[in-house]
Design a protein around this motif. Sequence first.
Motif, PDB file in Angstrom:
ATOM      1  N   SER A  20       0.742  -1.177   0.062  1.00 64.81           N
ATOM      2  CA  SER A  20      -0.051  -0.063   0.042  1.00 64.81           C
ATOM      3  C   SER A  20       0.920   1.448  -0.005  1.00 64.81           C
ATOM      4  O   SER A  20       0.524   2.196  -0.713  1.00 64.81           O
ATOM      5  N   LYS A  21       1.874   1.315   0.991  1.00 60.86           N
ATOM      6  CA  LYS A  21       2.878   2.361   0.892  1.00 60.86           C
ATOM      7  C   LYS A  21       3.541   2.552  -0.418  1.00 60.86           C
ATOM      8  O   LYS A  21       3.615   3.705  -0.858  1.00 60.86           O
ATOM      9  N   LEU A  22       3.963   1.693  -0.944  1.00 56.05           N
ATOM     10  CA  LEU A  22       4.622   1.511  -2.222  1.00 56.05           C
ATOM     11  C   LEU A  22       3.765   2.137  -3.340  1.00 56.05           C
ATOM     12  O   LEU A  22       4.102   3.000  -4.137  1.00 56.05           O
ATOM     13  N   MET A  23       2.590   1.648  -3.517  1.00 57.40           N
ATOM     14  CA  MET A  23       1.720   1.980  -4.606  1.00 57.40           C
ATOM     15  C   MET A  23       1.699   3.484  -4.370  1.00 57.40           C
ATOM     16  O   MET A  23       1.440   4.219  -5.435  1.00 57.40           O
ATOM     17  N   GLU A  24       1.255   3.964  -3.071  1.00 56.34           N
ATOM     18  CA  GLU A  24       1.001   5.402  -2.922  1.00 56.34           C
ATOM     19  C   GLU A  24       1.755   6.137  -3.099  1.00 56.34           C
ATOM     20  O   GLU A  24       1.883   7.082  -3.815  1.00 56.34           O
ATOM     21  N   ALA A  25       3.288   5.639  -2.937  1.00 57.34           N
ATOM     22  CA  ALA A  25       4.407   6.484  -3.125  1.00 57.34           C
ATOM     23  C   ALA A  25       4.573   6.770  -4.428  1.00 57.34           C
ATOM     24  O   ALA A  25       5.158   7.653  -5.002  1.00 57.34           O
ATOM     25  N   GLY A  27       2.229   6.561  -7.055  1.00 63.97           N
ATOM     26  CA  GLY A  27       0.946   7.363  -7.791  1.00 63.97           C
ATOM     27  C   GLY A  27      -0.072   6.261  -8.230  1.00 63.97           C
ATOM     28  O   GLY A  27      -0.877   6.503  -9.373  1.00 63.97           O
ATOM     29  N   MET A  28       0.111   4.939  -7.573  1.00 65.66           N
ATOM     30  CA  MET A  28      -0.944   4.034  -8.038  1.00 65.66           C
ATOM     31  C   MET A  28      -1.783   3.672  -6.868  1.00 65.66           C
ATOM     32  O   MET A  28      -1.381   3.787  -5.818  1.00 65.66           O
ATOM     33  N   GLY A  29      -3.090   3.389  -7.309  1.00 65.68           N
ATOM     34  CA  GLY A  29      -3.797   2.828  -6.325  1.00 65.68           C
ATOM     35  C   GLY A  29      -3.627   1.407  -6.019  1.00 65.68           C
ATOM     36  O   GLY A  29      -3.220   0.394  -6.756  1.00 65.68           O
ATOM     37  N   LEU A  30      -4.382   0.838  -4.824  1.00 68.06           N
ATOM     38  CA  LEU A  30      -4.135  -0.240  -4.404  1.00 68.06           C
ATOM     39  C   LEU A  30      -5.604  -0.873  -3.782  1.00 68.06           C
ATOM     40  O   LEU A  30      -6.032  -0.087  -3.090  1.00 68.06           O
ATOM     41  N   THR A  31      -6.261  -1.728  -4.493  1.00 65.95           N
ATOM     42  CA  THR A  31      -7.631  -2.435  -4.031  1.00 65.95           C
ATOM     43  C   THR A  31      -7.142  -3.725  -3.066  1.00 65.95           C
ATOM     44  O   THR A  31      -6.533  -4.385  -3.871  1.00 65.95           O
ATOM     45  N   VAL A  32      -7.325  -3.586  -1.806  1.00 62.88           N
ATOM     46  CA  VAL A  32      -7.077  -4.831  -1.176  1.00 62.88           C
ATOM     47  C   VAL A  32      -8.192  -5.913  -1.002  1.00 62.88           C
ATOM     48  O   VAL A  32      -9.461  -5.342  -0.626  1.00 62.88           O
ATOM     49  N   HIS A  33      -7.696  -7.259  -1.091  1.00 64.25           N
ATOM     50  CA  HIS A  33      -8.805  -8.331  -1.066  1.00 64.25           C
ATOM     51  C   HIS A  33      -8.337  -9.142  -0.095  1.00 64.25           C
ATOM     52  O   HIS A  33      -7.446  -9.938  -0.252  1.00 64.25           O
ATOM     53  N   PRO A  34      -8.627  -9.010   1.299  1.00 58.10           N
ATOM     54  CA  PRO A  34      -8.167  -9.725   2.310  1.00 58.10           C
ATOM     55  C   PRO A  34      -8.397 -11.304   2.552  1.00 58.10           C
ATOM     56  O   PRO A  34      -7.553 -12.051   3.068  1.00 58.10           O
ATOM     57  N   LEU A  35      -9.369 -11.519   2.159  1.00 59.94           N
ATOM     58  CA  LEU A  35      -9.976 -12.795   2.077  1.00 59.94           C
ATOM     59  C   LEU A  35      -9.888 -13.599   0.835  1.00 59.94           C
ATOM     60  O   LEU A  35     -10.570 -13.286  -0.149  1.00 59.94           O
ATOM     61  N   VAL A  36      -8.922 -14.385   0.727  1.00 61.91           N
ATOM     62  CA  VAL A  36      -8.230 -15.029  -0.613  1.00 61.91           C
ATOM     63  C   VAL A  36      -9.626 -15.755  -1.030  1.00 61.91           C
ATOM     64  O   VAL A  36      -9.965 -15.663  -2.245  1.00 61.91           O
ATOM     65  N   SER A 105      10.390 -13.401   0.959  1.00 60.91           N
ATOM     66  CA  SER A 105      10.146 -11.870   0.842  1.00 60.91           C
ATOM     67  C   SER A 105      11.111 -11.502  -0.330  1.00 60.91           C
ATOM     68  O   SER A 105      12.110 -11.853  -0.455  1.00 60.91           O
ATOM     69  N   LEU A 106      10.333 -10.833  -1.210  1.00 63.18           N
ATOM     70  CA  LEU A 106      11.049 -10.069  -2.271  1.00 63.18           C
ATOM     71  C   LEU A 106      11.228  -8.672  -1.908  1.00 63.18           C
ATOM     72  O   LEU A 106      10.761  -7.953  -1.058  1.00 63.18           O
ATOM     73  N   ARG A 107      12.159  -7.991  -2.791  1.00 64.29           N
ATOM     74  CA  ARG A 107      12.339  -6.629  -2.607  1.00 64.29           C
ATOM     75  C   ARG A 107      10.935  -5.907  -3.270  1.00 64.29           C
ATOM     76  O   ARG A 107      10.704  -6.041  -4.373  1.00 64.29           O
ATOM     77  N   MET A 108      10.828  -4.642  -2.784  1.00 66.80           N
ATOM     78  CA  MET A 108       9.658  -3.789  -2.947  1.00 66.80           C
ATOM     79  C   MET A 108       9.833  -3.286  -4.414  1.00 66.80           C
ATOM     80  O   MET A 108       9.260  -3.104  -5.131  1.00 66.80           O
ATOM     81  N   ASP A 109      11.210  -2.900  -4.655  1.00 64.02           N
ATOM     82  CA  ASP A 109      11.506  -2.276  -5.865  1.00 64.02           C
ATOM     83  C   ASP A 109      11.279  -3.204  -7.092  1.00 64.02           C
ATOM     84  O   ASP A 109      10.995  -2.938  -8.146  1.00 64.02           O
ATOM     85  N   GLU A 110      11.711  -4.424  -6.754  1.00 63.92           N
ATOM     86  CA  GLU A 110      11.285  -5.873  -7.771  1.00 63.92           C
ATOM     87  C   GLU A 110      10.036  -5.750  -8.215  1.00 63.92           C
ATOM     88  O   GLU A 110       9.577  -5.979  -9.370  1.00 63.92           O
ATOM     89  N   LEU A 111       9.425  -5.781  -6.874  1.00 59.48           N
ATOM     90  CA  LEU A 111       7.719  -5.965  -7.177  1.00 59.48           C
ATOM     91  C   LEU A 111       7.294  -4.691  -8.093  1.00 59.48           C
ATOM     92  O   LEU A 111       6.435  -5.046  -8.806  1.00 59.48           O
ATOM     93  N   LEU A 112       7.821  -3.641  -7.599  1.00 53.96           N
ATOM     94  CA  LEU A 112       7.126  -2.492  -8.474  1.00 53.96           C
ATOM     95  C   LEU A 112       7.486  -2.472  -9.980  1.00 53.96           C
ATOM     96  O   LEU A 112       6.812  -2.003 -10.758  1.00 53.96           O
ATOM     97  N   GLU A 113       8.717  -2.823 -10.134  1.00 53.66           N
ATOM     98  CA  GLU A 113       9.172  -3.179 -11.576  1.00 53.66           C
ATOM     99  C   GLU A 113       8.253  -4.153 -12.268  1.00 53.66           C
ATOM    100  O   GLU A 113       7.835  -3.800 -13.410  1.00 53.66           O
ATOM    101  N   ARG A 114       7.987  -5.172 -11.676  1.00 51.37           N
ATOM    102  CA  ARG A 114       7.145  -6.224 -12.245  1.00 51.37           C
ATOM    103  C   ARG A 114       5.606  -5.748 -12.563  1.00 51.37           C
ATOM    104  O   ARG A 114       4.973  -5.847 -13.490  1.00 51.37           O
ATOM    105  N   VAL A 115       5.071  -4.858 -11.333  1.00 54.51           N
ATOM    106  CA  VAL A 115       3.837  -4.296 -11.593  1.00 54.51           C
ATOM    107  C   VAL A 115       3.883  -3.551 -12.742  1.00 54.51           C
ATOM    108  O   VAL A 115       2.866  -3.327 -13.525  1.00 54.51           O
ATOM    109  N   ASN A 116       4.704  -2.328 -12.783  1.00 51.41           N
ATOM    110  CA  ASN A 116       4.916  -1.624 -13.972  1.00 51.41           C
ATOM    111  C   ASN A 116       4.928  -2.252 -15.524  1.00 51.41           C
ATOM    112  O   ASN A 116       4.130  -1.931 -16.212  1.00 51.41           O
TER     113      ASN A 116
END
Length: 131
Positions: A20-25, A27-36, A105-116
Motif C-alpha cells: 500500500s505504501k509502495l503503490m501510494e508513493a 502514484g498507483m492505487g491499491l485495492t486490497v482483498h484480504p480474504l483469498v 520476501s521479495l524486494r519492493m523495488d523488484e515488485l514495483l518493476e514487475r507491476v509496471n
Amino acid sequence: MASNVVHLVSADVEFRNSLSKLMEANGMGLTVHPLVRDWLDAPEPVDGCCVILDVELGDLDCPERLKRFAALCASPHVLVTARRGDVPMAVLAMKHGAAEVLQKSLRMDELLERVNLLSLHRNASDSKTAH
C-alpha cells in the motif's frame, strides 16, 4: 484502457501494508482483498492494471477455487507470490501458466518493476482490442 489500480489478494497484513505504501508513493492505487477464498469465489475485477495473488495451497481447497486460480494464472496481467520454500505453490502456478511467480520476501523495488511491466502489457493489450 486499464487504470493504475493494482488488486492485491493477500491475507498477509504486513505485505498489504508495505505494498500500500509502495503503490501510494508511486502514484498507483491499491485495492486490497484480504480474504483469498472470498475473492477466488467472486468475479474477476474488470478495472485495474494487474492482480497480485498471494495465495497458499490451503486457499485452493475446492475444485472451483483451483479452476479460478488456474484461469487467473493464465492471464498475462497476474503476478503470483509464493512464500519462501513453498515450491508446490510455485509449481502449481507455473503449471497453470503464470508468467510471473515471485518468492516472498521479495524486494519492493523488484515488485514495483514487475507491476509496471504488467501494467504496460495490460495497456498494450487493451489498445489492441480497442481497434
